[in-house]
Design an enzyme around this catalytic site. Structure first.
Site, mmCIF file in Angstrom:
data_model
loop_
_atom_site.group_PDB
_atom_site.id
_atom_site.type_symbol
_atom_site.label_atom_id
_atom_site.label_comp_id
_atom_site.label_asym_id
_atom_site.label_seq_id
_atom_site.Cartn_x
_atom_site.Cartn_y
_atom_site.Cartn_z
ATOM 1 N N ASP A 249 2.958 7.603 -1.168
ATOM 2 C CA ASP A 249 3.833 8.768 -1.034
ATOM 3 C C ASP A 249 4.123 9.322 -2.425
ATOM 4 O OD1 ASP A 249 5.655 10.671 0.091
ATOM 5 O OD2 ASP A 249 6.099 9.234 1.702
ATOM 6 N N LYS B 104 0.826 -1.217 0.000
ATOM 7 C CA LYS B 104 0.000 0.000 0.000
ATOM 8 C C LYS B 104 0.862 1.269 0.000
ATOM 9 C CE LYS B 104 -4.036 -2.026 2.311
ATOM 10 N NZ LYS B 104 -3.482 -3.272 2.869
#
Length: 481
Positions: A319, A316
């Site tokens: 950024d 997951k």
């Protein structure tokens, strides 16, 4: 309700320009000979009250069925308010965006888990706006199996909602409106023909299984469409990894992904070796493995070859592109070197995909977008989910599907993987909400069911994995002709 009342309503809608004829570009980009703008009703309080009464009557004695009404934001809120006040039924308000202060509620009002709510909408085309509201309410434990709309455009919304176990009641249909106006001498027959042709040409009935089960009854409802086989899907999709996955699913007769969330590498390898014959995917969280090593990854890759399954690292990423590129390639995990699939949260924007894609594309890897989640109160709904689908469409060469709780698109290039699956539905103490394999595949349109604790915490993981394999695959078979 009499035809006279409906004739009067249709005549009024035409008179106040809520129904217009001409050439109009819709939100979808389509050109339509008719445009419906029911927002103008708020300027006619008496007519809005009459509309609310007609909608309530159409539900047939709804006062005994519902504890609440909830209008789809924002156009239907005034109508829902009229129904709430006139019928003395508590109203709930669903927020389109969560607050970042105070209670951060997505649903305003007093309610109890298990309460039933009637959804109120002004107009339905595809049914997506209704489904967004249903999902938000479901996340709070509120049950929904019926919706009332003033006007059904007859373009697939009713069948789409039926696919999700929701009965749509409508006061009017688009065909009814144009035929009534023609009978009254308000429009020419050519406009009726143009509108009927538009409806027929733009009916988007969603592909759904041959039987579904609502959340409030065990009786199955018949609907009309079918899904494609794994072999057909493999032939339709473009990415080599998607083709490989569908081929595995076809060969092994399984749509089961094992989420192996254990902390010791030997424990992981042992259960993967025993359960491997029954799964198409093994999903890991390597950052919880206390004794992670390159040797562990090598052994895991060997098991993937031995048992013919795909490796999915549930990292997951969330950024900026440069950061996720470093996280994907470097550090002790070096995920890009062994994971066939990774996933990302779309919240940073398309850069998060580009960062992974920079390396993963050349390696033949694939990426999933976390478009929906199974945890109670999550914010991955509505416009967020729509944006995730759009991002996926922009990166079809690398994004192969979604982590989701419903079928988001019929594009064969995208695989739908649904977590939070157990043999019996329910939830846990940390807000995880579970669906059965049948519910996930038949009702929600999952291609792959993801099971974790239901297998790894079982007394006999092998026999339990077989149960999930059979339940998931049998559900898939029910979606075929």
């Amino acid at each position: 309700m009499g035809d006279t009342n409906l004739d009067g309503l249709i005549e009024t809608l035409h008179a106040i320009a809520a129904v217009k004829f001409g050439s109009f570009k819709l939100k979808s980009g389509q050109m339509s000979p008719i445009y419906i703008d029911l927002r103008v009703i708020v300027s006619y309080p008496k007519k809005m009250t009459e509309v609310a009464d007609l909608m309530w009557q159409t539900v047939h004695g709804g006062e005994s069925k519902f504890q609440h009404v909830c209008g789809v934001p924002y156009t239907a809120l005034p109508i829902a308010t009229c129904i709430s006040v006139k019928q003395n039924i508590p109203m709930l308000i669903r927020r389109k965006e969560g607050k970042d202060y105070g209670t951060k509620k997505m649903v305003e009002g007093h309610f109890k888990v298990g309460d039933k709510c009637l959804i109120v909408e002004d107009i339905v085309t595809s049914g997506s706006s209704v489904l967004e509201t249903v999902q938000t309410l479901n996340n709070e434990g509120i049950k929904v199996d019926q919706a009332i709309v003033l006007l059904d455009r007859e373009q697939g919304g009713k069948s789409s909602l039926a696919n999700h176990g929701i009965t749509l009641h409508s006061v009017l249909t688009l065909t009814q409106v144009v035929k009534t106006l023609h009978r009254m001498g308000k429009i020419e027959s050519s406009l009726v023909e143009q509108t009927e042709h538009f409806i027929k040409s733009n009916r988007h009935d969603i592909t759904v299984p041959s039987s579904i089960k609502t959340s409030n009854t065990d009786n199955k409802k018949k609907v009309f469409a079918v899904c494609k086989s794994y072999r057909e899907r493999s032939e339709s999709c473009q990415h080599s990894l998607s083709k490989k996955l569908y081929s595995i699913m076809e060969t092994k007769s399984t749509n089961l992904a094992l989420s192996v969330d254990l902390t010791k590498s030997n424990d992981i390898l042992q259960i993967v070796d025993t359960v491997g014959p029954f799964v198409c995917i093994v999903k890991t969280h390597v950052d919880i493995v206390e004794d992670f090593s390159q040797s562990f990854v090598n052994h895991l890759s060997d098991l993937a070859k031995k048992h013919n399954f795909i490796l999915f690292e549930d990292r997951k990423f969330a950024d900026i592109g440069n950061t996720v590129n470093c996280q994907y390639n470097n550090g002790i995990f070096k995920i890009s070197s062994w994971a066939d699939i990774v996933n990302v949260h779309p919240v940073p924007g398309e850069g998060v995909i580009a960062g992974i894609k920079q390396t993963g594309l050349s390696l033949g890897r694939g990426c999933l977008l976390v478009a929906e989640m199974s945890s109670k109160g999550n914010l991955a709904t509505g416009d967020y989910t729509k944006a995730a689908v759009k991002m996926a469409e922009n990166h079809k060469d690398f994004v192969i599907g979604f982590i989701c709780q419903s079928r988001l698109t019929d594009d064969p290039n995208f695989i739908h993987m649904t977590p939070g699956v157990k043999l019996s539905s329910g939830d846990d103490a940390l807000g995880q909400q579970y669906s059965t394999p049948e519910d996930a595949v038949i009702n929600k349109g999952a291609d792959v069911i993801i099971v974790g604790r239901g297998i790894i915490q079982a007394t006999d993981p092998v026999s339990t994995a077989k149960q999930y394999q059979q339940a998931g695959y049998n559900a898939y078979l029910q979606t075929l002709k």
